[in-house]
Design a protein around this motif. Structure first.
Motif, PDB file in Angstrom:
ATOM      1  N   ILE A 286       0.836  -1.206   0.000  1.00  0.00           N
ATOM      2  CA  ILE A 286       0.000   0.000   0.000  1.00  0.00           C
ATOM      3  C   ILE A 286       0.866   1.249   0.000  1.00  0.00           C
ATOM      4  O   ILE A 286       0.607   2.217  -0.736  1.00  0.00           O
ATOM      5  N   ASN A 287       1.888   1.251   0.823  1.00  0.00           N
ATOM      6  CA  ASN A 287       2.773   2.419   0.885  1.00  0.00           C
ATOM      7  C   ASN A 287       3.490   2.644  -0.443  1.00  0.00           C
ATOM      8  O   ASN A 287       3.686   3.788  -0.876  1.00  0.00           O
ATOM      9  N   TRP A 288       3.896   1.560  -1.111  1.00  0.00           N
ATOM     10  CA  TRP A 288       4.581   1.696  -2.395  1.00  0.00           C
ATOM     11  C   TRP A 288       3.646   2.271  -3.450  1.00  0.00           C
ATOM     12  O   TRP A 288       4.030   3.179  -4.208  1.00  0.00           O
TER      13      TRP A 288
ATOM     14  N   ALA B  45       1.132   4.156  -2.905  1.00  0.00           N
ATOM     15  CA  ALA B  45       0.909   5.556  -2.543  1.00  0.00           C
ATOM     16  C   ALA B  45       2.052   6.441  -3.022  1.00  0.00           C
ATOM     17  O   ALA B  45       1.824   7.551  -3.528  1.00  0.00           O
ATOM     18  N   THR B  46       3.294   5.957  -2.890  1.00  0.00           N
ATOM     19  CA  THR B  46       4.435   6.752  -3.358  1.00  0.00           C
ATOM     20  C   THR B  46       4.428   6.888  -4.874  1.00  0.00           C
ATOM     21  O   THR B  46       4.976   7.853  -5.413  1.00  0.00           O
ATOM     22  N   CYS B  47       3.802   5.922  -5.562  1.00  0.00           N
ATOM     23  CA  CYS B  47       3.674   5.991  -7.027  1.00  0.00           C
ATOM     24  C   CYS B  47       2.453   6.792  -7.459  1.00  0.00           C
ATOM     25  O   CYS B  47       2.177   6.899  -8.661  1.00  0.00           O
ATOM     26  N   ASN B  48       1.722   7.332  -6.477  1.00  0.00           N
ATOM     27  CA  ASN B  48       0.506   8.119  -6.755  1.00  0.00           C
ATOM     28  C   ASN B  48      -0.550   7.311  -7.509  1.00  0.00           C
ATOM     29  O   ASN B  48      -1.232   7.836  -8.395  1.00  0.00           O
ATOM     30  N   ILE B  49      -0.664   6.034  -7.160  1.00  0.00           N
ATOM     31  CA  ILE B  49      -1.677   5.185  -7.767  1.00  0.00           C
ATOM     32  C   ILE B  49      -2.936   5.224  -6.902  1.00  0.00           C
ATOM     33  O   ILE B  49      -2.904   4.822  -5.731  1.00  0.00           O
ATOM     34  N   PRO B  50      -4.056   5.705  -7.428  1.00  0.00           N
ATOM     35  CA  PRO B  50      -5.301   5.713  -6.652  1.00  0.00           C
ATOM     36  C   PRO B  50      -5.718   4.294  -6.289  1.00  0.00           C
ATOM     37  O   PRO B  50      -5.588   3.370  -7.094  1.00  0.00           O
TER      38      PRO B  50
ATOM     39  N   ARG C 264      -8.841   0.996  11.445  1.00  0.00           N
ATOM     40  CA  ARG C 264      -8.067   0.499  12.579  1.00  0.00           C
ATOM     41  C   ARG C 264      -6.807  -0.239  12.134  1.00  0.00           C
ATOM     42  O   ARG C 264      -5.833  -0.333  12.874  1.00  0.00           O
ATOM     43  N   ALA C 265      -6.840  -0.754  10.907  1.00  0.00           N
ATOM     44  CA  ALA C 265      -5.657  -1.428  10.355  1.00  0.00           C
ATOM     45  C   ALA C 265      -4.659  -0.447   9.763  1.00  0.00           C
ATOM     46  O   ALA C 265      -3.567  -0.842   9.333  1.00  0.00           O
ATOM     47  N   GLY C 266      -5.023   0.840   9.701  1.00  0.00           N
ATOM     48  CA  GLY C 266      -4.133   1.850   9.147  1.00  0.00           C
ATOM     49  C   GLY C 266      -4.130   1.890   7.625  1.00  0.00           C
ATOM     50  O   GLY C 266      -3.224   2.470   7.017  1.00  0.00           O
ATOM     51  N   LEU C 267      -5.162   1.308   6.996  1.00  0.00           N
ATOM     52  CA  LEU C 267      -5.198   1.242   5.534  1.00  0.00           C
ATOM     53  C   LEU C 267      -6.230   2.188   4.912  1.00  0.00           C
ATOM     54  O   LEU C 267      -6.099   2.567   3.752  1.00  0.00           O
ATOM     55  N   ALA C 268      -7.242   2.562   5.658  1.00  0.00           N
ATOM     56  CA  ALA C 268      -8.346   3.342   5.095  1.00  0.00           C
ATOM     57  C   ALA C 268      -7.889   4.678   4.524  1.00  0.00           C
ATOM     58  O   ALA C 268      -8.421   5.144   3.508  1.00  0.00           O
ATOM     59  N   ALA C 269      -6.920   5.293   5.167  1.00  0.00           N
ATOM     60  CA  ALA C 269      -6.475   6.625   4.733  1.00  0.00           C
ATOM     61  C   ALA C 269      -5.904   6.608   3.320  1.00  0.00           C
ATOM     62  O   ALA C 269      -5.862   7.650   2.652  1.00  0.00           O
TER      63      ALA C 269
ATOM     64  N   ALA D  86       2.482  -9.044  -3.071  1.00  0.00           N
ATOM     65  CA  ALA D  86       3.678  -8.343  -3.541  1.00  0.00           C
ATOM     66  C   ALA D  86       4.081  -8.822  -4.933  1.00  0.00           C
ATOM     67  O   ALA D  86       4.484  -8.017  -5.790  1.00  0.00           O
ATOM     68  N   THR D  87       3.969 -10.132  -5.173  1.00  0.00           N
ATOM     69  CA  THR D  87       4.269 -10.652  -6.506  1.00  0.00           C
ATOM     70  C   THR D  87       3.324 -10.059  -7.538  1.00  0.00           C
ATOM     71  O   THR D  87       3.732  -9.620  -8.622  1.00  0.00           O
ATOM     72  N   GLY D  88       2.033 -10.061  -7.216  1.00  0.00           N
ATOM     73  CA  GLY D  88       1.048  -9.517  -8.153  1.00  0.00           C
ATOM     74  C   GLY D  88       1.257  -8.053  -8.443  1.00  0.00           C
ATOM     75  O   GLY D  88       1.159  -7.614  -9.592  1.00  0.00           O
TER      76      GLY D  88
END
Length: 229
Positions: free
Chosen positions: A102-104, A106-111, A129-134, A219-221
């Motif tokens: 998810i972080n990667w 985000a850094t690539c600006n992929i919606p 709560r998992a820190g992913l919604a944002a 990650a592979t996908g």
């Protein structure tokens, strides 16, 4: 690795949630067995697997065909749902490597968006709560569309939201990530290309590039995406 690496042009990603981002299917199965025991019956994985990827309404319909006639499927489902949520309230089990992926992106600006069979309110809560919604531009639940998976409605709604929020042109710009056969069918029916990462159940069908690929990990996908092509 379960299929040969390919590349998929991608300007946006739509994720399933349970069994893909969250390690929640194991928890769901465990509470299914606990609930069955509470009702005095034995339940196994074969019957549980018939409900993988379905929303609550379709899941109850399957339960009616599984449970003895004297057990009300709606009552069973409600108790199962309560037990599951009680267990999930403590901590949200995120799949290994998901945060890095998810972080990667985000850094690539992929919606990114989520299209789940779970109820929308629940999905937004656990992903928060998992820190992913944002990181998600949109989170759409199975109760927020007319038909649940394998119908394409939840994916079509997610595509429409992404078109409005980030300016993609439609399904051709998106890649969906799914774990279940039901979810793969829904995503393909919405016109999406799909990368499947099987969770508790192996892939039911062989990959069919360029529309359906199968990977052993998220990650592979993600590595097969051709970003901003």
């Amino acid at each position: 690795m379960l299929s040969q690496p390919k590349t998929m042009p991608c300007k946006a990603v739509i994720f399933d949630m349970d069994g893909l981002l969250l390690d929640s299917e194991t928890l769901s199965f465990e509470t299914y067995v606990e609930t069955a025991d509470r009702f005095g019956i034995t339940a196994g994985f074969d019957s549980y697997s018939r409900m993988l990827g379905l929303n609550m309404i379709e899941g109850v319909d399957v339960l009616r065909s599984i449970l003895p006639a004297h057990i009300d499927a709606t009552v069973f489902k409600a108790e199962w749902f309560t037990r599951y949520n009680e267990r999930l309230a403590g901590s949200v089990p995120v799949k290994t490597g998901v945060a890095d992926v998810i972080n990667w992106l985000a850094t690539c600006n992929i919606p990114m968006a989520v299209a789940t069979s779970s109820q929308g309110e629940k999905a937004r809560d656990v992903l928060d709560r998992a820190g992913l919604a944002a990181h998600m531009l949109a989170i759409t639940g199975g109760n927020e569309v007319v038909r649940g998976k394998p119908a394409p409605d939840v994916y079509l709604a997610s595509i429409e939201k992404l078109v409005t929020l980030c300016g993609i042109t439609g399904a051709d710009d998106c890649v969906a990530f799914e774990d279940s056969e039901v979810g793969v069918r829904a995503a393909l029916a919405a016109g999406l290309r799909v990368i499947q990462i099987p969770d508790l159940v192996p892939a039911a069908k062989l990959p069919s590039p360029p529309f359906h690929l199968i990977a052993d990990t998220l990650a592979t996908g993600i590595g097969w995406l051709k970003i901003n092509a």
